[in-house]
Design a protein around this motif. Structure first.
Motif, PDB file in Angstrom:
ATOM      1  N   GLY B 201     -42.331 -64.834 -40.146  1.00 34.84           N
ATOM      2  CA  GLY B 201     -41.837 -65.395 -41.666  1.00 34.84           C
ATOM      3  C   GLY B 201     -42.279 -64.106 -42.705  1.00 34.84           C
ATOM      4  N   HIS B 202     -43.259 -63.370 -42.078  1.00 38.70           N
ATOM      5  CA  HIS B 202     -43.720 -62.327 -43.071  1.00 38.70           C
ATOM      6  C   HIS B 202     -42.517 -61.167 -42.856  1.00 38.70           C
ATOM      7  CE1 HIS B 202     -47.460 -63.993 -43.764  1.00 38.70           C
ATOM      8  NE2 HIS B 202     -48.155 -63.669 -42.518  1.00 38.70           N
ATOM      9  N   ILE B 203     -42.111 -61.098 -41.690  1.00 35.87           N
ATOM     10  CA  ILE B 203     -40.850 -60.159 -41.613  1.00 35.87           C
ATOM     11  C   ILE B 203     -39.722 -60.294 -42.582  1.00 35.87           C
ATOM     12  CG2 ILE B 203     -39.093 -59.046 -40.163  1.00 35.87           C
ATOM     13  CD1 ILE B 203     -41.142 -58.713 -37.924  1.00 35.87           C
ATOM     14  N   LEU B 204     -39.461 -61.830 -42.411  1.00 38.34           N
ATOM     15  CA  LEU B 204     -38.321 -62.314 -43.060  1.00 38.34           C
ATOM     16  C   LEU B 204     -38.591 -62.225 -44.666  1.00 38.34           C
ATOM     17  CD1 LEU B 204     -37.538 -65.558 -41.239  1.00 38.34           C
ATOM     18  CD2 LEU B 204     -36.520 -63.148 -40.897  1.00 38.34           C
ATOM     19  N   ALA B 206     -40.426 -59.993 -46.049  1.00 35.04           N
ATOM     20  CA  ALA B 206     -40.555 -58.629 -46.646  1.00 35.04           C
ATOM     21  C   ALA B 206     -38.958 -57.961 -46.546  1.00 35.04           C
ATOM     22  CB  ALA B 206     -41.611 -57.761 -45.767  1.00 35.04           C
ATOM     23  N   SER B 207     -38.380 -58.607 -45.600  1.00 36.35           N
ATOM     24  CA  SER B 207     -36.916 -57.942 -45.533  1.00 36.35           C
ATOM     25  C   SER B 207     -35.875 -58.694 -46.150  1.00 36.35           C
ATOM     26  CB  SER B 207     -36.634 -57.916 -43.974  1.00 36.35           C
ATOM     27  OG  SER B 207     -37.505 -57.269 -43.010  1.00 36.35           O
ATOM     28  N   GLU B 208     -36.220 -59.790 -46.909  1.00 38.41           N
ATOM     29  CA  GLU B 208     -35.362 -60.741 -47.426  1.00 38.41           C
ATOM     30  C   GLU B 208     -34.004 -61.109 -46.554  1.00 38.41           C
ATOM     31  OE1 GLU B 208     -34.543 -58.533 -51.187  1.00 38.41           O
ATOM     32  OE2 GLU B 208     -36.314 -59.585 -52.159  1.00 38.41           O
ATOM     33  N   LYS B 209     -34.689 -61.468 -45.507  1.00 40.43           N
ATOM     34  CA  LYS B 209     -33.484 -62.055 -44.447  1.00 40.43           C
ATOM     35  C   LYS B 209     -33.785 -63.404 -43.677  1.00 40.43           C
ATOM     36  CE  LYS B 209     -31.277 -58.155 -44.467  1.00 40.43           C
ATOM     37  NZ  LYS B 209     -31.721 -57.933 -45.706  1.00 40.43           N
ATOM     38  N   ALA B 210     -33.040 -63.970 -43.228  1.00 35.47           N
ATOM     39  CA  ALA B 210     -33.207 -65.384 -42.454  1.00 35.47           C
ATOM     40  C   ALA B 210     -33.073 -65.134 -40.785  1.00 35.47           C
ATOM     41  CB  ALA B 210     -31.977 -66.267 -42.621  1.00 35.47           C
ATOM     42  N   ALA B 211     -33.631 -65.980 -40.197  1.00 35.39           N
ATOM     43  CA  ALA B 211     -33.723 -65.825 -38.628  1.00 35.39           C
ATOM     44  C   ALA B 211     -33.602 -67.216 -38.060  1.00 35.39           C
ATOM     45  CB  ALA B 211     -34.995 -65.109 -38.363  1.00 35.39           C
ATOM     46  N   CYS B 212     -32.844 -67.132 -36.900  1.00 43.29           N
ATOM     47  CA  CYS B 212     -32.908 -68.090 -35.888  1.00 43.29           C
ATOM     48  C   CYS B 212     -33.666 -67.587 -34.523  1.00 43.29           C
ATOM     49  CB  CYS B 212     -31.448 -68.679 -35.825  1.00 43.29           C
ATOM     50  SG  CYS B 212     -31.415 -69.986 -34.681  1.00 43.29           S
ATOM     51  N   ILE B 213     -34.506 -68.756 -34.212  1.00 43.22           N
ATOM     52  CA  ILE B 213     -35.133 -68.472 -32.574  1.00 43.22           C
ATOM     53  C   ILE B 213     -34.794 -69.537 -31.943  1.00 43.22           C
ATOM     54  CG2 ILE B 213     -36.618 -66.618 -33.674  1.00 43.22           C
ATOM     55  CD1 ILE B 213     -38.793 -68.609 -33.320  1.00 43.22           C
ATOM     56  N   ASN B 214     -34.873 -69.485 -30.659  1.00 41.04           N
ATOM     57  CA  ASN B 214     -34.682 -70.606 -29.630  1.00 41.04           C
ATOM     58  C   ASN B 214     -36.048 -70.839 -28.946  1.00 41.04           C
ATOM     59  OD1 ASN B 214     -31.980 -71.154 -30.043  1.00 41.04           O
ATOM     60  ND2 ASN B 214     -31.648 -68.964 -29.272  1.00 41.04           N
ATOM     61  N   ILE B 215     -36.538 -71.830 -28.954  1.00 43.72           N
ATOM     62  CA  ILE B 215     -37.936 -72.207 -28.379  1.00 43.72           C
ATOM     63  C   ILE B 215     -37.946 -71.876 -26.984  1.00 43.72           C
ATOM     64  CG2 ILE B 215     -37.961 -74.562 -28.264  1.00 43.72           C
ATOM     65  CD1 ILE B 215     -40.659 -74.337 -29.577  1.00 43.72           C
ATOM     66  N   ILE B 216     -36.928 -72.097 -26.368  1.00 38.79           N
ATOM     67  CA  ILE B 216     -36.895 -71.991 -24.834  1.00 38.79           C
ATOM     68  C   ILE B 216     -36.956 -70.560 -24.617  1.00 38.79           C
ATOM     69  CG2 ILE B 216     -36.112 -74.224 -23.987  1.00 38.79           C
ATOM     70  CD1 ILE B 216     -33.180 -72.692 -23.652  1.00 38.79           C
ATOM     71  N   ASP B 217     -36.542 -69.727 -25.306  1.00 37.52           N
ATOM     72  CA  ASP B 217     -36.270 -68.204 -25.113  1.00 37.52           C
ATOM     73  C   ASP B 217     -37.943 -67.713 -25.440  1.00 37.52           C
ATOM     74  OD1 ASP B 217     -34.044 -68.364 -24.470  1.00 37.52           O
ATOM     75  OD2 ASP B 217     -33.062 -67.707 -26.548  1.00 37.52           O
ATOM     76  N   ILE B 218     -38.865 -68.348 -26.018  1.00 40.42           N
ATOM     77  CA  ILE B 218     -40.211 -67.694 -26.384  1.00 40.42           C
ATOM     78  C   ILE B 218     -40.986 -67.633 -24.854  1.00 40.42           C
ATOM     79  CG2 ILE B 218     -42.362 -67.801 -27.298  1.00 40.42           C
ATOM     80  CD1 ILE B 218     -41.037 -69.556 -29.471  1.00 40.42           C
ATOM     81  N   ALA B 279     -32.126 -66.620 -46.140  1.00 39.88           N
ATOM     82  CA  ALA B 279     -33.800 -66.373 -46.088  1.00 39.88           C
ATOM     83  C   ALA B 279     -34.126 -67.809 -45.370  1.00 39.88           C
ATOM     84  CB  ALA B 279     -34.417 -66.979 -47.737  1.00 39.88           C
ATOM     85  N   GLY B 280     -35.161 -67.728 -44.421  1.00 40.14           N
ATOM     86  CA  GLY B 280     -35.761 -68.843 -44.173  1.00 40.14           C
ATOM     87  C   GLY B 280     -35.909 -68.715 -42.470  1.00 40.14           C
TER      88      GLY B 280
END
Lengths: 303, 303
Positions: B201-204, B206-218, B279-280
């Motif tokens: 979230g800090h990266i997003l 500071a970068s003013e971007k959004a992200a999507c991650i998949n929990i099974i990939d963590i 964002a988000g």
């Protein structure tokens, strides 16, 4: 680059070295638990600026690691606002930039790191004292310790006397300009944070030299002079911490330059003795007899 | 120049910037009051090294501001010896020099400042994430938080499971080499000290971007996988602090380079999602549905 990333980034001009130091203030040890937060913010930075002064460095950047009890964060945000006001009042005066830090919950603990610039190889050191050097101190010594003795009810000052001494304890002035101007003039320097005897002792140890100072030459306020017959006042003068004046040594040939500097900075600079070959510190009383020192400085674990 | 003067002096090579950071560890907040001093010394430096890793900086110098209860100083010098052993074991491994510090009596508080070098203008930042970037994490996440949950009796692990997870909590490994090697490869980076969701979230932000991650990939350990049906394990994965792995974003064209780096460092580097405009943070569950995040990170004042 200011706060925001995992670390701050600083660029250092070519030809400069960095002087870096850290000082921690702990509740109940360095200040009373109910200390005024504005003065606390101010003093926390001042004691760190004093380390820069002792090195002849120009303070540039600071980090603040603040551990705060929950009640100061949750119930009384005025505390943090006042602390910050005190801190930034002094930071702004010296154009010191707060570039990072850390805030944590826990017993009140104020950790400050300060970073300054100094021309490469030119920093003032403790180790440069030469035989024949004059020993100088800036300002007046002992008022901070005298005020502390009053607060601890070890001595009772008149109301106007405590009013005169308290600022030395609560909002000490770091000798930042003096330190930078002593480069090229002084052979060695230290800030008086643990008491004159202890701190001059550090110069002697690092320089492998001896010194003799005269107690009547040590500059002090009219208040301290009044109590000078009491051993507690002598302790304040020789072993009182928290003055944050500078003690430095310089060749006799620099006397005129240093006196001119004193006038220019409107800051008393006083010769109190001389450096010799050998080891150890001799303090002579008003009659010229060597005194026995009861306490040689302020030790945060034993005082 | 080491300790001894009022400040340490450091010279910075031409073309380098300094990265500087401070982290404080407080008894009862960051560690249990009876924590093993060797591990505490080790971890105190590790969390600071991790800040250097996140910037891609080479750690060079440290300062240590130690506030110690009288009983640890007076009655049990073994504490300080063990603490030092832990600290210097790690400092020596990375050729980090302790150049100064401060020791004070008071409630246990460990403040460390770390200074590293990085080529001017090249430091990894939080603000550089680009749409289309892969999101990567190093190592495995969640074991430190899972061990803490066990210690706090929020979950009960088998003895061999806690033995596997505890090292992540007590002696975390800062990804110092990885950080330096990511310069030129990664667009943005952060260390995971507050939990993946908060730190990404800090990266997003500071970068003013959004992200999507998949929990099974963590990436996570077999132990954490076993408890994955329990919400507490999901919390450990997404919001568990103290992992001190790196989260970074990089262009898809760098995938092969990053995979080669993973092999070279014998350190798993795993793609967990992608950066988008907007964002988000969206976290998708195993079925590809967006999850609702209960807790987005570890807050030292509220946790």
């Amino acid at each position: 680059m200011g706060t925001g990333d995992d670390a701050a980034l600083i660029s250092v001009p070519a030809g400069a070295e960095l002087a870096i130091s850290t000082d921690t203030l702990v509740s109940g040890k360095h200040f009373f638990a109910d200390a005024d937060p504005y003065r606390l913010g101010y003093k926390s930075l001042a004691v760190n600026l004093s380390d820069m002064a002792a090195m002849g460095a120009k303070p540039r950047w600071a980090l603040l690691a603040l551990t705060l009890p929950e009640e100061l964060v949750n119930q009384n945000t005025a505390w943090l606002a006042e602390f910050s006001k005190g801190f930034f009042t002094l930071a702004d005066r010296y154009h010191v930039e707060l570039i990072g830090g850390d805030t944590t919950a826990g017993p009140l603990n104020i950790g400050i790191q300060i970073i300054g610039e100094v021309a490469a190889g030119k920093a003032l050191r403790r180790s440069g004292a030469q035989p024949g050097d004059d020993i100088w101190v800036s300002g007046k010594l002992g008022d901070a310790a005298l005020a502390l003795c009053h607060e601890l009810q070890q001595i009772t000052l008149e109301p106007e006397e405590i009013a005169q001494c308290l600022p030395s304890l609560l909002t000490p002035v770091a000798r930042v300009e003096l330190g930078q101007r002593l480069i090229g003039l002084a052979h060695s320097a230290i800030d008086i944070s643990d008491g004159l005897a202890a701190d001059l002792g550090h110069i002697l140890a690092a320089s492998e030299k001896a010194a003799c100072i005269n107690i009547i030459d040590i500059p002090c306020s009219a208040v301290l002079k009044k109590y000078r017959q009491q051993s507690i006042a002598i302790d304040c003068l020789l072993a009182g911490g928290d003055d944050y004046e500078l003690c430095f040594t310089a060749a006799k040939t620099n006397r005129r330059e240093i006196e001119k500097l004193s006038v220019e900075l409107t800051l008393p600079l006083t010769r109190i003795g001389e450096i010799y070959s050998g080891a150890g510190l001799t303090v002579k009383d008003a009659q010229g007899s060597a005194m026995t020192l009861d306490s040689k400085g302020y030790d945060h674990f034993n005082a």
